[in-house]
Design a protein around this motif. Structure first.
Motif, PDB file in Angstrom:
ATOM      1  N   SER A 197      12.831   7.108   9.423  1.00 40.71           N
ATOM      2  CA  SER A 197      13.039   8.196   8.065  1.00 40.71           C
ATOM      3  C   SER A 197      12.523   7.662   7.209  1.00 40.71           C
ATOM      4  O   SER A 197      13.766   7.325   6.942  1.00 40.71           O
ATOM      5  N   GLY A 198      12.212   7.860   5.906  1.00 40.17           N
ATOM      6  CA  GLY A 198      11.940   6.765   5.307  1.00 40.17           C
ATOM      7  C   GLY A 198      12.489   5.039   5.227  1.00 40.17           C
ATOM      8  O   GLY A 198      10.973   4.472   5.917  1.00 40.17           O
ATOM      9  N   GLU A 199      13.315   4.749   5.082  1.00 43.85           N
ATOM     10  CA  GLU A 199      12.730   3.506   5.214  1.00 43.85           C
ATOM     11  C   GLU A 199      14.318   3.141   5.912  1.00 43.85           C
ATOM     12  O   GLU A 199      14.018   1.572   6.163  1.00 43.85           O
ATOM     13  N   ASP A 200      14.849   3.952   6.906  1.00 41.73           N
ATOM     14  CA  ASP A 200      15.653   3.610   8.506  1.00 41.73           C
ATOM     15  C   ASP A 200      14.717   4.281   9.051  1.00 41.73           C
ATOM     16  O   ASP A 200      13.590   4.835   9.053  1.00 41.73           O
ATOM     17  N   GLN A 201      15.204   3.054   9.929  1.00 43.16           N
ATOM     18  CA  GLN A 201      14.489   3.038  11.504  1.00 43.16           C
ATOM     19  C   GLN A 201      16.098   3.924  12.763  1.00 43.16           C
ATOM     20  O   GLN A 201      17.173   3.870  12.705  1.00 43.16           O
ATOM     21  N   THR A 294      11.100 -11.246 -10.292  1.00 39.03           N
ATOM     22  CA  THR A 294      10.387 -10.617  -8.910  1.00 39.03           C
ATOM     23  C   THR A 294       9.390  -8.940  -9.946  1.00 39.03           C
ATOM     24  O   THR A 294      10.024  -8.660 -10.067  1.00 39.03           O
ATOM     25  N   ARG A 295       8.159  -9.571  -8.629  1.00 35.88           N
ATOM     26  CA  ARG A 295       6.893  -8.757  -9.616  1.00 35.88           C
ATOM     27  C   ARG A 295       6.946  -7.440  -8.149  1.00 35.88           C
ATOM     28  O   ARG A 295       6.550  -7.951  -7.317  1.00 35.88           O
ATOM     29  N   ALA A 296       5.682  -7.095  -8.350  1.00 35.32           N
ATOM     30  CA  ALA A 296       5.387  -5.775  -7.325  1.00 35.32           C
ATOM     31  C   ALA A 296       4.507  -7.289  -6.251  1.00 35.32           C
ATOM     32  O   ALA A 296       3.582  -7.498  -7.696  1.00 35.32           O
ATOM     33  N   ALA A 297       3.611  -6.499  -5.305  1.00 33.95           N
ATOM     34  CA  ALA A 297       2.568  -7.187  -4.095  1.00 33.95           C
ATOM     35  C   ALA A 297       2.108  -5.689  -3.409  1.00 33.95           C
ATOM     36  O   ALA A 297       2.886  -4.917  -3.200  1.00 33.95           O
ATOM     37  N   TRP A 298       1.124  -6.323  -3.431  1.00 34.80           N
ATOM     38  CA  TRP A 298       0.788  -4.792  -2.481  1.00 34.80           C
ATOM     39  C   TRP A 298      -0.459  -5.659  -1.240  1.00 34.80           C
ATOM     40  O   TRP A 298      -0.498  -7.285  -1.315  1.00 34.80           O
ATOM     41  N   VAL A 323       3.420   9.561   6.137  1.00 40.05           N
ATOM     42  CA  VAL A 323       4.218   8.266   6.164  1.00 40.05           C
ATOM     43  C   VAL A 323       4.965   8.233   6.207  1.00 40.05           C
ATOM     44  O   VAL A 323       5.520   9.625   5.863  1.00 40.05           O
ATOM     45  N   SER A 324       5.844   7.185   7.075  1.00 39.33           N
ATOM     46  CA  SER A 324       7.911   7.555   6.742  1.00 39.33           C
ATOM     47  C   SER A 324       8.122   6.778   5.569  1.00 39.33           C
ATOM     48  O   SER A 324       9.026   7.344   5.585  1.00 39.33           O
ATOM     49  N   SER A 325       7.367   6.617   4.079  1.00 41.71           N
ATOM     50  CA  SER A 325       8.076   5.892   2.879  1.00 41.71           C
ATOM     51  C   SER A 325       6.794   5.941   2.125  1.00 41.71           C
ATOM     52  O   SER A 325       5.516   5.644   2.504  1.00 41.71           O
ATOM     53  N   SER A 326       7.347   6.191   0.509  1.00 41.18           N
ATOM     54  CA  SER A 326       6.206   6.325  -0.350  1.00 41.18           C
ATOM     55  C   SER A 326       6.155   5.030  -0.284  1.00 41.18           C
ATOM     56  O   SER A 326       4.247   4.492  -1.611  1.00 41.18           O
ATOM     57  N   ALA A 327       6.617   4.119   0.116  1.00 40.36           N
ATOM     58  CA  ALA A 327       5.561   2.384  -0.298  1.00 40.36           C
ATOM     59  C   ALA A 327       4.532   2.261   0.384  1.00 40.36           C
ATOM     60  O   ALA A 327       3.902   1.289   0.340  1.00 40.36           O
ATOM     61  N   MET A 328       4.004   3.459   1.390  1.00 44.17           N
ATOM     62  CA  MET A 328       3.030   3.297   2.312  1.00 44.17           C
ATOM     63  C   MET A 328       1.710   4.649   1.454  1.00 44.17           C
ATOM     64  O   MET A 328       1.894   5.131   1.812  1.00 44.17           O
ATOM     65  N   GLN A 329       0.476   4.625   0.815  1.00 45.47           N
ATOM     66  CA  GLN A 329      -0.358   5.111   0.346  1.00 45.47           C
ATOM     67  C   GLN A 329      -1.436   5.341   0.624  1.00 45.47           C
ATOM     68  O   GLN A 329      -2.125   3.967   1.119  1.00 45.47           O
ATOM     69  N   SER A 330      -2.377   6.311   0.579  1.00 49.74           N
ATOM     70  CA  SER A 330      -3.019   6.658   0.589  1.00 49.74           C
ATOM     71  C   SER A 330      -4.599   5.181  -0.150  1.00 49.74           C
ATOM     72  O   SER A 330      -4.349   6.267  -1.433  1.00 49.74           O
ATOM     73  N   VAL A 338       0.279  -0.698   1.212  1.00 55.14           N
ATOM     74  CA  VAL A 338       1.492  -0.879   0.673  1.00 55.14           C
ATOM     75  C   VAL A 338       1.575  -1.778  -0.318  1.00 55.14           C
ATOM     76  O   VAL A 338       1.868  -2.934   0.058  1.00 55.14           O
ATOM     77  N   THR A 339       3.227  -1.618  -0.885  1.00 63.28           N
ATOM     78  CA  THR A 339       3.162  -1.566  -1.815  1.00 63.28           C
ATOM     79  C   THR A 339       5.107  -1.768  -2.175  1.00 63.28           C
ATOM     80  O   THR A 339       5.946  -1.375  -1.674  1.00 63.28           O
ATOM     81  N   GLY A 340       4.969  -3.263  -2.285  1.00 65.18           N
ATOM     82  CA  GLY A 340       6.630  -3.435  -2.688  1.00 65.18           C
ATOM     83  C   GLY A 340       7.055  -4.606  -3.649  1.00 65.18           C
ATOM     84  O   GLY A 340       6.208  -5.306  -4.075  1.00 65.18           O
ATOM     85  N   SER A 341       8.099  -4.649  -4.105  1.00 70.22           N
ATOM     86  CA  SER A 341       8.343  -5.705  -5.130  1.00 70.22           C
ATOM     87  C   SER A 341       9.910  -5.755  -5.238  1.00 70.22           C
ATOM     88  O   SER A 341      10.523  -6.180  -6.059  1.00 70.22           O
ATOM     89  N   ALA A 342      10.617  -6.075  -3.368  1.00 68.63           N
ATOM     90  CA  ALA A 342      12.040  -6.778  -3.452  1.00 68.63           C
ATOM     91  C   ALA A 342      12.157  -7.366  -2.655  1.00 68.63           C
ATOM     92  O   ALA A 342      11.510  -7.674  -1.456  1.00 68.63           O
ATOM     93  N   ASN A 343      13.236  -7.978  -2.743  1.00 68.35           N
ATOM     94  CA  ASN A 343      13.310  -9.185  -1.817  1.00 68.35           C
ATOM     95  C   ASN A 343      13.775  -8.829  -0.717  1.00 68.35           C
ATOM     96  O   ASN A 343      14.924  -9.700  -0.167  1.00 68.35           O
ATOM     97  N   GLU A 344      13.407  -7.972   0.065  1.00 65.14           N
ATOM     98  CA  GLU A 344      13.992  -7.291   1.305  1.00 65.14           C
ATOM     99  C   GLU A 344      12.927  -7.014   2.594  1.00 65.14           C
ATOM    100  O   GLU A 344      12.468  -6.224   1.874  1.00 65.14           O
ATOM    101  N   GLY A 345      13.720  -6.790   4.031  1.00 63.18           N
ATOM    102  CA  GLY A 345      12.483  -6.395   4.230  1.00 63.18           C
ATOM    103  C   GLY A 345      12.121  -4.671   4.848  1.00 63.18           C
ATOM    104  O   GLY A 345      12.898  -3.789   3.739  1.00 63.18           O
TER     105      GLY A 345
END
Length: 848
Positions: A197-201, A294-298, A323-330, A338-345
């Protein structure tokens, strides 16, 4: 081979002088059995060793010791003491028989009784059966039934209340049923699953609390930590859960897809109406530029599926995906970005609907990218595949515990130690109102038994209440409460109902029986009114066995201790005269179905008393005279085999004053001895006034009378032995033909308890009986000794220490008006502060 003297005895090696021991040997003349022997500490009298009623000869180092010296002759170091029982004569023309004793031990109280029983009136050799082995289950009206804890037939059985340490999934397994109060690990009612749910499990679980119409659940924990200690946990206890409404089959995966072109496919469960996948970037998804920023990667991922057995892959885009998170887009086609920009799981998930069926799912990594960087982090793992079914995950109708837990720093990894405190609420019955009350939470074995046989939904065939002796159940329940007897267990496997019932009854010191055709507990309780009199005239085939195994000094009683987080604890229960300083013989008693140290002591003391005080087992056969009897009944028995009673028969004639009775059998009497005459009355219609007129040396119990013999003489034909007796008091209501017993005072009959009635044919049966020693019923009387837990060290049963208080009387300092007041106060030893006494106490002390 005939052995005629003590010197003919083949001895084993003597005691070693200086050991403080003496050798005791016992035998019966003319018996072929090997003599029995044992060593014991020196310093006991011969009478103490052989018992108060033994009829035998005693020798010390070959020298005979007269019986009138046994009280004062004490054994010494290294001596050898031999007791030899010879045959005692019967009447003229009757054969002499012996009772062979193969083993003797002073630890079996009263073995001399059987040496004394060496005479009788049958023509065959009678030998006592010897039983060597565990003493706890022998000769007990209430045998100690060991619970089948940890020994269930079902391979999935964990015996959750006692040995289980985790929640188990057992498809097609058994639904638990709580009896009494237990802490247990309920099994899964459906397979647990995780969701994003979002980024929470979140983890969802559905646990089965088991059968029972009114189960009370409290004190929920994960391991040893209460639910209330966690920040984000939801749960409900209900038969219609809302936190777990679908049947979900989850596959936990660890499919690494770190490079472009990596792919994996799996088969989901059958009858799926929805599918979902979880993707994890364990180190995060990001890039780092040449300035360390830190920059974005996908990453581009294809998620496709197809019905099992087909060849065409389908895009999830056409299946209403979410999708469970806005980080994953069609993205284009069947691809997701799948896009991210943070040094965390980073966790992302995709869920889509499908027609009911079974499917294959494929996840492929098709590319990646990043904003101006010199390095990037984008490792990816496919972690879960779920198949959702619209069906109800559980249709048992039992009480459920549904849980939704958020993965946090507090809760991490597998959650499989959810446990609860549960107690079954059952009905109780009032003998005052004759009605059942509202169900209550109870551990009382009596109420649990009644619930099992009349209401328990885990039992296939229940009985009507009219089939149960409710009054006897209610009286038994009072005794269980008074002695803190409990039964606590979880039924989690198939089990014979009779075995379960025996366990519950044993916890309440009872055994299964019937009363007037109704199911009723049989209890070993003190009785004063015998139900029948048996002699060789109305019974046959009398035999006995003697248990010469040495009873234990103490019992190690294993039980479940609620004060130690329901761990298995041990309470040692000692027999009279033994304590931690001198007890050396111990036996185990498994009472893990009990959870009260007080009740454990009562049960342990009962079984110790049986082992010490009931060493004999007797059998006899009877015809219709046994029909009114039940197991547990008290009866009186006379037998020539063991010397109970001198003669037996039927009344031939009574004088007009009913003080002289003529017998149908000649008797031989000794003027130096006192005799008692006992007769069973056939007239049971005597009124209370009739009974009140019988006094002196005659007593009436509604079935038979006893009277002392004052004189005797030959019948009208003259000569001896004698056939007529003169009694001290008239035998009212005795008729010609009534059954009688004649014997020495205190030796005319023995009181025995019936432990088994085994029907044979033509209304006949074989009865098994044991000694009725009144000391058995006093074994657990009085205050229960204090005891400290072996695990926690917490005292149990001991009264609290008496508080010490230093009381003082004095005057206060002057108040604002300059008035001085009298004061009384107290200071507890070791404490601080002053405790004011109430006004009325101060008035009693005269300070106010």
């Amino acid at each position: 081979m005939t052995k005629t003297s003590a010197d003919a005895l083949a001895l084993r090696p003597f005691c070693v002088p200086g050991s403080g021991q003496c050798r005791v040997i016992g035998m019966v003349q003319f018996a072929e059995q090997e003599p029995g022997y044992f060593d014991e500490p020196a310093g006991r009298s011969l009478r103490d060793i052989v018992g108060p009623t033994a009829a035998c000869k005693a020798y010390i180092d070959g020298v005979e010791i007269p019986e009138d010296q046994w009280e004062d002759r004490f054994t010494a170091d290294g001596e050898t003491i031999r007791f030899i029982a010879g045959p005692r004569g019967g009447n003229a023309g009757k054969a002499i028989r012996t009772i062979a004793i193969a083993v003797i031990s002073y630890y079996a109280p009263g073995w001399g009784t059987y040496l004394a029983g060496g005479a009788g009136a049958t023509a065959s050799l009678i030998s006592a059966g010897i039983i060597i082995g565990g003493t706890m289950a022998l000769n007990a009206l209430i045998p100690p039934v060991s619970p089948s804890v940890g020994q269930a037939q079902d391979p999935y059985s964990q015996s959750y209340s006692l040995t289980g340490t985790s929640n188990q999934a057992a498809p097609e397994g058994y639904i638990p049923c709580v009896l009494g109060q237990v802490r247990f690990y309920p099994p899964h009612a459906a397979l647990p699953y995780t969701e994003l749910s979002g980024e929470d499990q979140y983890l969802r679980m559905l646990l089965d609390l088991g059968k029972g119409d009114d189960l009370e659940v409290s004190d929920l924990q994960i391991g040893d930590t209460p639910f209330s200690s966690y920040d984000d946990i939801e749960y409900e206890i209900t038969r219609t859960p809302t936190l777990f409404t679908q049947d979900v089959a989850e596959q936990q995966l660890a499919s690494v897809l770190n490079a472009t072109g990596d792919a994996d496919q799996r088969t989901a469960a059958a009858d799926s109406t929805e599918l979902s996948v979880d993707l994890l970037f364990p180190q995060g998804l990001y890039a780092i530029d040449n300035k360390g920023r830190t920059r974005a990667a996908w990453v581009y991922v294809d998620v496709i599926y197809r019905p099992l057995g087909t060849s065409t892959w389908l895009s999830t885009k056409g299946a209403s995906p979410s999708v469970s998170s806005s980080a994953m887009q069609s993205s284009t086609g069947s691809t997701y970005k799948v896009t991210g920009s943070a040094n965390e799981g980073l966790r992302v998930g995709l869920r889509w609907k499908v027609p009911a069926g079974q499917y294959e799912v494929k996840v492929a990594r098709t590319g990646d990218g990043y904003d101006s960087s010199v390095q990037h982090v984008n490792d990816m793992t496919w972690t879960a595949l779920r198949a959702y079914s619209a069906s109800n995950p559980s249709t048992t109708g039992t009480l459920k515990l549904a849980i939704r837990i958020k993965a946090t720093g507090q809760l991490n990894g597998m959650v499989n130690q959810v446990n609860v405190l549960a107690v079954q609420k059952v009905r109780t019955y009032s003998t005052t109102t004759g009605k059942f009350g509202t169900p209550i939470a109870t551990k009382n074995p009596a109420w649990i038994l009644m619930w099992l046989v009349t209401q328990c939904p885990a039992v296939a065939r229940l009985l009507e209440e009219s089939r149960v002796a409710l009054d006897r159940i209610a009286r038994w329940a009072i005794d269980c409460d008074n002695r803190s007897l409990t039964y606590c267990a979880v039924l989690d496997s198939a089990r014979a109902f009779g075995d379960l019932i025996r366990d519950v009854l044993a916890a309440g010191l009872a055994t299964f029986g019937r009363f007037n055709g109704l199911i009723a507990p049989i209890r070993d309780i003190a009785q004063t009114v015998p139900m029948q009199l048996f002699t060789p005239k109305n019974s046959w085939g009398f035999t006995f066995e003697r248990n010469f195994a040495q009873p234990p000094h103490a019992l190690r009683c294993r039980f479940t201790n609620p004060e130690a987080s329901y761990q298995e604890d041990v309470r040692i229960v000692y027999w009279d005269g033994y304590n931690p300083g001198n007890a050396t013989r111990f036996e185990e008693l498994d009472l893990r179905y009990m959870d009260d140290a007080v009740g454990v002591w009562h049960v342990g003391r009962y079984h110790l008393a049986v082992a010490w005080l009931r060493p004999g087992t007797y059998t006899l056969s009877a015809d219709i005279e046994q029909l009114p009897l039940e197991r547990g009944d008290l009866v009186e028995v006379a037998s020539d085999v063991v010397g109970w009673g001198l003669s037996y028969g039927r009344v031939v004639q009574l004088s007009a004053d009913r003080l002289t009775v003529t017998l149908d059998e000649e008797v031989e009497l000794d003027p130096a001895k006192s005799y008692r005459f006992r007769v069973r009355c056939s007239d049971n219609s005597r009124s209370a006034s009739d009974l009140s007129t019988i006094n002196g040396s005659v007593t009436a119990d509604g079935t038979w009378l006893t009277a002392d013999v004052t004189s005797w003489y030959a019948d009208t034909q003259g000569g001896v032995p004698y056939r007529a007796l003169r009694l001290s008091t008239p035998l009212n209501n005795v008729r010609v033909g009534d059954l009688w017993v004649l014997g020495e005072v205190e030796h005319d009959v023995a009181e025995l308890l019936i432990t088994a009635i085994n029907p044979t044919d033509d209304l006949k049966a074989t009865l098994t009986l044991v000694d009725n020693d009144p000391a058995v019923y006093a074994a657990d009387a009085g205050p229960v000794p204090g005891w400290a837990s072996q695990i926690t060290g917490t005292p149990w049963c001991a009264p609290p220490a008496v508080p010490k208080l230093d009381v003082w009387i004095g005057q206060s300092t002057p108040d604002d008006a300059g008035v001085v007041h009298n004061q009384v106060g107290g200071i507890p030893s070791g404490g601080q502060g002053i405790y004011r006494l109430p006004t009325y106490k101060q008035q009693q002390l005269g300070v106010l």
